[in-house]
Design an enzyme around this catalytic site. Structure first.
Site, PDB file in Angstrom:
ATOM      1  N   SER A   1       0.005  -1.044 -12.495  1.00 27.76           N
ATOM      2  CA  SER A   1       0.809  -1.954 -11.709  1.00 27.76           C
ATOM      3  C   SER A   1       2.285  -2.004 -12.138  1.00 27.76           C
ATOM      4  O   SER A   1       3.108  -2.528 -11.392  1.00 27.76           O
ATOM      5  CB  SER A   1       0.240  -3.365 -11.790  1.00 27.76           C
ATOM      6  OG  SER A   1       0.229  -3.827 -13.123  1.00 27.76           O
TER       7      SER A   1
ATOM      8  N   SER B   1      -2.063  -0.439 -16.825  1.00 23.34           N
ATOM      9  CA  SER B   1      -0.861  -0.600 -16.008  1.00 23.34           C
ATOM     10  C   SER B   1       0.450  -0.186 -16.641  1.00 23.34           C
ATOM     11  O   SER B   1       1.458  -0.112 -15.946  1.00 23.34           O
ATOM     12  CB  SER B   1      -0.733  -2.049 -15.559  1.00 23.34           C
ATOM     13  OG  SER B   1      -1.504  -2.227 -14.418  1.00 23.34           O
TER      14      SER B   1
ATOM     15  N   LYS C   1       9.186  -6.237 -16.429  1.00 25.95           N
ATOM     16  CA  LYS C   1       8.262  -6.357 -15.302  1.00 25.95           C
ATOM     17  C   LYS C   1       8.317  -7.790 -14.794  1.00 25.95           C
ATOM     18  O   LYS C   1       8.456  -8.730 -15.605  1.00 25.95           O
ATOM     19  CB  LYS C   1       6.853  -5.998 -15.792  1.00 25.95           C
ATOM     20  CG  LYS C   1       5.785  -5.948 -14.717  1.00 25.95           C
ATOM     21  CD  LYS C   1       4.459  -5.458 -15.300  1.00 25.95           C
ATOM     22  CE  LYS C   1       3.339  -5.381 -14.297  1.00 25.95           C
ATOM     23  NZ  LYS C   1       2.084  -4.853 -14.895  1.00 25.95           N
TER      24      LYS C   1
END
Ligand code: GLN
Length: 486
Positions: free
Chosen positions: A154, A178, A79
């Site tokens: 996210s 997330s 990420k």
């Protein structure tokens, strides 16, 4: 079957047996990225040359007969809030659009030391604030099952990329759901580890008391392997816990008698009947195979979401204060004074959701409101932690759906923050109380989209989670992974 469709543990065996090379495998995922990512937008940065070079170097080590780790030669994505030296770390924000990290996060360092191949950096909501990856400065990530739907957030880039084989596994971050929520939307497995079991050094902070880095993988066994690769105390992160962590494995245990608690008072939050049906079906299968199901009540769960948004925004307002145009990333132009530098940089560099959280957080911490909001939220979180601890004396696992619904339409909630915040109704409890939680696919709804089930266990009981999740995975038909014709 194509290489990119296989699981990490299958590929790891094939690499060890020299049936394939890491270079071939890396090429297979890079081709997948090339053919799909213009539609999915899971990546912010792809490092094809670096990945191929790293793959060749692992292949050489293997040919020399070096003893290698399980994840050696496996293509992995990070990420884009996890720092990787000499690469961009954007956090999905204009603020850090051109920021090059001068150091490795501890988890990145661990993956590199284990000879993993890091393919690139994955899309995310700006500074990890959101539940759909629509808040990314780099555009929305689409769901591989249906590109008109969100991938979740996210860590939407992680989940979409793993789901369709653009990487074999990924590391995301989970502050309020997330990792688990996008995993559920994209039909893959996502783990939020116990707070403190994985170092946060080099993870750009959102809400430091809640953030944890966790793996997104194709199956539970892969998740246990990835967790084993990143777990452990770190002197660079004082909140990490230095303990003896075992090597996590699956499939070793007879689970007859496993006590599973169902917080039935939370069911009213489920908005899609198919989600409830898939969830209850999974629970029935576990019961039929020997699990002991109990109805439980977590009385304060109504406070979980408000407490989460107060605490996380308060911490975010403090953590994001460092982005002022002086030290990192974006700096506004045509500035006459230092005040103007701060104001213009932050006004132009942050997107709407970040600004909203900074304002909310600053407000709940200000004089007069601190006692009214912030202290109350912290008290509520403490109460929940105490009660969840007690519940784990009578059950081994608490199970809920991961989300109240399947992946929603792009654009459906982006203008209604409260609706978006409600997406986290089942996931924030694990962050507020620090316990580990995993999302595992439990089939598809009538609309063809994956449904996830969330299992929580007591702190540092990841092994119990893996055992239960692996069992569940073997009983439930997994949704078809990825899509050829995205
Ligand atoms: N959706 C939640 C939020 O917007 C959780 C985000 C996260 O876990 N990083 O705050």
């Amino acid at each position: 079957m194509q290489l990119y469709e296989m699981t990490l543990h299958q590929l790891s065996e094939m690499l060890a047996d020299k049936l394939i090379s890491s270079k071939e495998l890396t090429q297979s995922v890079l081709e997948r990225i090339q053919s799909l990512d213009s539609k999915l937008n899971a990546f912010i940065t792809v490092d094809s040359n670096g990945a191929l070079k790293q793959a060749e170097s692992v292949d050489n080590k293997r040919l020399k007969g070096d003893s290698l780790c399980v994840i050696a030669g496996i293509p992995i994505g990070l990420k884009d809030n996890i720092c990787l030296k000499n690469m961009r770390t954007t956090c999905g924000s204009k603020m850090l659009e051109n920021y090059i990290s001068p150091y490795n996060a501890t988890v990145a360092q661990k993956l590199l030391a284990a000879d993993a191949v890091i393919v690139g950096k994955l899309n995310m909501d700006e500074f990890a604030m959101g539940s759909s990856t629509e808040n990314s400065y780099f555009g929305v990530t689409r769901n591989p099952y249906d590109i008109t739907k969100v991938a979740g957030g996210s860590s939407g880039g992680c989940a979409a990329a793993v789901s369709c084989g653009e990487v074999i596994a990924a590391l995301g971050s989970d502050t309020g759901g997330s990792v688990r929520q996008p995993a559920s939307f994209c039909g893959v497995v996502g783990l939020k580890p116990t707070y403190g079991s994985v170092s946060r050094y080099g993870l750009v902070a959102f809400a430091s008391s809640l953030d944890q880095i966790g793996p997104v993988c194709k199956c539970v066994k892969d998740t246990a392997i990835m967790y084993s690769a990143i777990v452990g105390g770190d002197k660079l992160d004082m909140t990490s816990q230095n303990k003896e962590y075992p090597n996590f494995e699956v499939g070793q245990k007879d689970l007859k008698g496993l006590r599973i608690g169902l917080p039935v008072d939370m069911y009213e939050n489920i908005t899609e009947p198919d989600v409830l049906e898939r969830f209850e079906n999974a629970i029935r299968l576990l019961e039929k195979n020997g699990a002991r199901i109990r109805r439980i009540s977590i009385a304060e769960t109504g406070y979980a979401l408000p407490a989460y948004y107060v605490i996380s925004s308060a911490e975010a307002s403090s953590n994001l204060a460092r982005f002022d145009g002086v030290r990192y990333g974006f700096r506004a132009q045509n500035i006459q004074s230092i005040d103007e530098l701060f104001v213009k940089t932050r006004s132009q560099g942050f997107g709407d959701e970040c600004k909203r959280r900074i304002m909310l957080g600053t407000s709940v911490l200000s004089e007069g409101y601190y006692d009214e909001y912030y202290s109350k939220a912290v008290k509520a979180a403490k109460m929940m932690t105490h009660n969840v601890k007690q519940l784990f004396e009578s059950v081994d696992i608490i199970a809920t759906p991961t989300c109240a619904e399947t992946a929603f339409d792009i654009g459906k909630k982006v203008d209604d923050p409260v609706k978006m915040y409600n997406s986290d109704i089942f996931t924030v409890l694990a962050n507020l109380t620090g316990v580990p939680a995993i999302s595992v696919p439990c089939g598809c709804a009538g609309n063809g989209l994956p449904v996830g089930i969330q299992l929580m266990a007591d702190s540092f009981c990841e092994q119990t989670l893996f055992d239960a999740a692996y069992w569940l995975e073997s009983l439930v038909n997994a949704p078809e992974r990825g899509c050829e014709d995205v």
